[in-house]
Design an enzyme around this catalytic site. Structure first.
Site, short mmCIF file in Angstrom:
data_model
loop_
_atom_site.label_atom_id
_atom_site.label_comp_id
_atom_site.label_asym_id
_atom_site.label_seq_id
_atom_site.Cartn_x
_atom_site.Cartn_y
_atom_site.Cartn_z
N LYS A 50 0.95 -1.25 0.09
CA LYS A 50 -0.01 -0.06 0.08
C LYS A 50 1.22 1.31 0.00
CE LYS A 50 -3.54 -2.17 2.63
NZ LYS A 50 -4.40 -2.36 4.05
N TYR B 147 -12.26 -2.81 -2.61
CA TYR B 147 -12.82 -2.91 -1.21
C TYR B 147 -14.38 -3.13 -1.24
CZ TYR B 147 -8.12 -2.13 1.01
OH TYR B 147 -6.81 -2.07 1.16
N ARG C 123 0.44 -14.14 4.23
CA ARG C 123 -0.50 -13.91 5.47
C ARG C 123 0.24 -13.83 6.88
NH1 ARG C 123 -5.45 -11.99 4.35
NH2 ARG C 123 -6.24 -12.17 6.38
N ASN D 140 -1.36 0.03 7.34
CA ASN D 140 -0.62 -1.52 7.65
C ASN D 140 0.19 -2.03 6.54
OD1 ASN D 140 -2.69 -2.08 6.06
ND2 ASN D 140 -3.81 -3.55 7.41
N HIS E 192 -1.69 -5.22 1.42
CA HIS E 192 -2.71 -6.03 1.35
C HIS E 192 -2.71 -7.53 0.80
CE1 HIS E 192 -6.86 -7.52 0.16
NE2 HIS E 192 -6.23 -7.67 -1.00
N GLU F 4 -9.26 -11.04 -7.29
CA GLU F 4 -8.58 -9.75 -7.23
C GLU F 4 -7.42 -9.78 -8.28
OE1 GLU F 4 -6.82 -9.61 -3.24
OE2 GLU F 4 -8.93 -9.35 -2.41
P1 AMP Z 1 -9.28 -6.57 5.01
O1 AMP Z 1 -10.33 -6.97 3.72
O2 AMP Z 1 -9.62 -7.52 6.06
O3 AMP Z 1 -7.77 -6.85 4.30
O4 AMP Z 1 -9.39 -5.06 5.32
C1 AMP Z 1 -8.96 -4.14 4.45
C2 AMP Z 1 -8.24 -3.14 5.18
O5 AMP Z 1 -9.14 -2.24 5.66
C3 AMP Z 1 -7.32 -3.55 6.23
O6 AMP Z 1 -6.26 -3.89 5.57
C4 AMP Z 1 -7.22 -2.19 6.77
O7 AMP Z 1 -6.17 -1.37 6.22
C5 AMP Z 1 -8.56 -1.65 6.79
N1 AMP Z 1 -9.36 -1.61 7.80
C6 AMP Z 1 -9.87 -2.81 8.44
N2 AMP Z 1 -10.67 -2.57 9.61
C7 AMP Z 1 -10.54 -1.15 9.86
C8 AMP Z 1 -11.20 -0.21 10.65
N3 AMP Z 1 -11.86 -0.69 11.67
N4 AMP Z 1 -10.73 1.04 10.74
C9 AMP Z 1 -9.93 1.44 9.45
N5 AMP Z 1 -9.56 0.63 8.70
C10 AMP Z 1 -9.69 -0.63 8.71
#
Ligand code: AMP
Length: 216
Positions: A4, A45, A81, A108, A111, A122
């Protein structure tokens, strides 16, 4: 897998992440540095579109360039992961990539697809909408990238975490915080425009403001 903007604009961080994954003997079959159009970010997303953080997430991944990649290998999904660690930086173990280089919460650094089905979807999406394509020299490109950037000074993780954590703790949403983010994100951003590192800083600053607001 996507490194990212918060990983890519810190060239040393993206080089270290790439090196860690290539050391695991996965094959890298596609590699592209690109700005993510908002339309692609929204599709990527889509599963989170009802979540309150969706607009922020779209702004975040499209703020500055990313590195989009496809790795291939036995158990590659779980392996990547595991190497990245928990999604939220504060929960990632200190020996994982997010534990070492992630900034805060969902800021973080990367992804990664979470299952073969999501990887297939994806890869198709990033191929069609992002121009990502398989190439026999993807691994050479990544090795060149590593060589160019891995030894560039500091990765600024400590400093960036400190700015974000202190601002949230002290409810500090002053322009000085934004100025510090702009400074830190531009330090190791060779080849990335000031406009992009500034936009990323503004998105991180928005996150700080939301966290401060949540507390009040
Ligand atoms: P994921 O699909 O689980 O990879 O989530 C997508 C991304 O959303 C994560 O890698 C974080 O960068 C972001 N994310 C997930 N939960 C939150 C949250 N509660 N607040 C802000 N960003 C979030």
């Amino acid at each position: 897998m996507i490194i990212k903007p918060d990983g890519t604009v810190r060239r040393r961080v993206s080089a270290l992440v790439l090196q860690t994954l290539l050391d695991k003997d996965y094959r890298l079959i596609a590699f592209k540095e690109m700005k993510v159009p908002k339309s692609l970010a929204k599709m990527h997303y889509a599963v989170h579109k009802e979540k309150p953080f969706f607009p922020w997430l779209v702004d975040f991944i499209s703020a500055a360039p990313v590195l989009a990649m496809v790795f291939e290998g036995d158990d590659v999904i779980q392996g990547i992961r595991d190497a990245l660690g928990a999604t939220f930086v504060q929960r990632a173990s200190s020996d994982s990539l997010r534990g070492k280089y992630g900034i805060w919460a969902g800021i973080n650094i990367a992804h990664a697809s979470d299952a073969p089905e999501t990887a297939t979807t994806e890869i198709a999406l990033w191929t069609e909408e992002g121009g990502l394509k398989e190439s026999s020299n993807a691994e050479d490109q990544a090795r060149e990238y590593i060589q160019r950037y891995i030894s560039s000074g500091s990765d600024f993780t400590f400093e960036l975490r400190n700015v974000v954590k202190t601002a949230i703790e002290h409810n500090d949403t002053s322009t000085q915080v934004l100025a510090s983010l702009k400074d830190l994100f531009s330090r190791d951003a060779e080849g990335i425009s000031k406009k992009d590192t500034d936009t990323l800083s503004e998105v991180v600053f928005d996150f700080i403001k939301e966290e401060v607001q949540k507390k009040s």
